[in-house]
Design a protein around this motif. Structure first.
Motif, PDB file in Angstrom:
ATOM      1  N   ALA A   1       0.818  -1.219   0.000  1.00 14.16           N
ATOM      2  CA  ALA A   1       0.000   0.000   0.000  1.00 14.16           C
ATOM      3  C   ALA A   1       0.850   1.266   0.000  1.00 14.16           C
TER       4      ALA A   1
ATOM      5  N   LEU B   1       1.479   1.600  -3.601  1.00 17.26           N
ATOM      6  CA  LEU B   1       0.323   1.457  -4.476  1.00 17.26           C
ATOM      7  C   LEU B   1      -0.648   2.636  -4.363  1.00 17.26           C
ATOM      8  N   LEU B   2      -0.930   3.107  -3.165  1.00 20.50           N
ATOM      9  CA  LEU B   2      -1.867   4.228  -3.011  1.00 20.50           C
ATOM     10  C   LEU B   2      -1.394   5.476  -3.765  1.00 20.50           C
TER      11      LEU B   2
ATOM     12  N   VAL C   1      -2.204   4.753  -7.436  1.00 18.39           N
ATOM     13  CA  VAL C   1      -3.642   4.723  -7.720  1.00 18.39           C
ATOM     14  C   VAL C   1      -4.220   6.140  -7.707  1.00 18.39           C
TER      15      VAL C   1
ATOM     16  N   TRP D   1      -7.638  -3.559  -1.047  1.00 20.34           N
ATOM     17  CA  TRP D   1      -8.616  -3.175  -2.061  1.00 20.34           C
ATOM     18  C   TRP D   1      -9.560  -2.088  -1.542  1.00 20.34           C
TER      19      TRP D   1
ATOM     20  N   CYS E   1      -7.577   1.204  -1.502  1.00 16.53           N
ATOM     21  CA  CYS E   1      -7.508   1.741  -2.870  1.00 16.53           C
ATOM     22  C   CYS E   1      -8.842   2.376  -3.269  1.00 16.53           C
TER      23      CYS E   1
ATOM     24  N   SER F   1      -9.410   6.258  -4.126  1.00 17.61           N
ATOM     25  CA  SER F   1      -9.955   6.496  -5.467  1.00 17.61           C
ATOM     26  C   SER F   1     -11.137   7.458  -5.434  1.00 17.61           C
TER      27      SER F   1
END
Length: 188
Positions: free
Chosen positions: A55, A58-59, A62, A107, A110, A114
């Motif tokens: 994360a 990844l965050l 994203v 998930w 994210c 988002s």
């Protein structure tokens, strides 16, 4: 604290002054000078540190990707109500998550960022057609956003290493308080 928040009242707008939108420099400077954007972008990095790998990285990937999607929605003019409230909630919710060291499944994390990314992107995408060079503005905006995510990660890693996470809780609380302020401004 209330006096300090009043000092930033003009900086708490999620949109830029359309007269100043000009290109790369304006796009790059906005996230660095808009307190609401600055706060939320750094918070994404801080929360990523709390969540741990993947994360942490990844965050911050994203968010700009979905923010670009939100910008397109704003450019095309599809109405999305409550964008300013969503931007305010981004700081409030992320601040609460940081202060409480909330660990959600990847998930869901994210999905949360988002939703906030769409709000931030939409607010700026609605303005891009007014810019003299919308593509350059968007590139500058995205680079500064990524830089703020990275700064949040850096501060978070240092805070975890040297203060056993207490500094992160304080930063989360300050972020949440700013989110409350932004929310009051958005509702006014």
């Amino acid at each position: 604290m209330a006096f300090l928040l009043l000092l930033f009242s003009r900086m708490a707008e999620a949109h830029v002054d359309t007269d100043s939108v000009g290109g790369f420099a304006a796009g790059f400077l906005h996230p660095l000078t808009g307190l609401d954007h600055f706060t939320a972008m750094a918070a994404v990095g801080l929360w990523g540190v709390i969540l741990g790998r993947p994360a942490t990285w990844l965050l911050p990937v994203v968010f700009p990707m979905i923010m670009a999607l939100g910008s397109v929605v704003g450019i095309v003019g599809i109405p999305l109500p409550g964008i300013e409230i969503g931007i305010a909630l981004s700081a409030l919710v992320l601040g609460i998550f940081i202060a409480g060291r909330v660990k959600l499944p990847l998930w869901i994390a994210c999905l949360v960022v988002s939703v906030f990314a769409i709000c931030h992107g939409y607010a700026h995408g609605a303005e891009l057609p007014l810019a003299s060079d919308p593509f350059a503005f968007a590139i500058g905006f995205m680079l500064a956003t990524g830089s703020l995510h990275a700064a949040g990660i850096g501060v978070g890693v240092l805070a975890e290493r040297f203060r056993q996470g207490q500094l992160l809780r304080v930063l989360g609380a300050v972020t949440a308080l700013l989110g409350v302020y932004f929310l009051i401004e958005a509702l006014a």
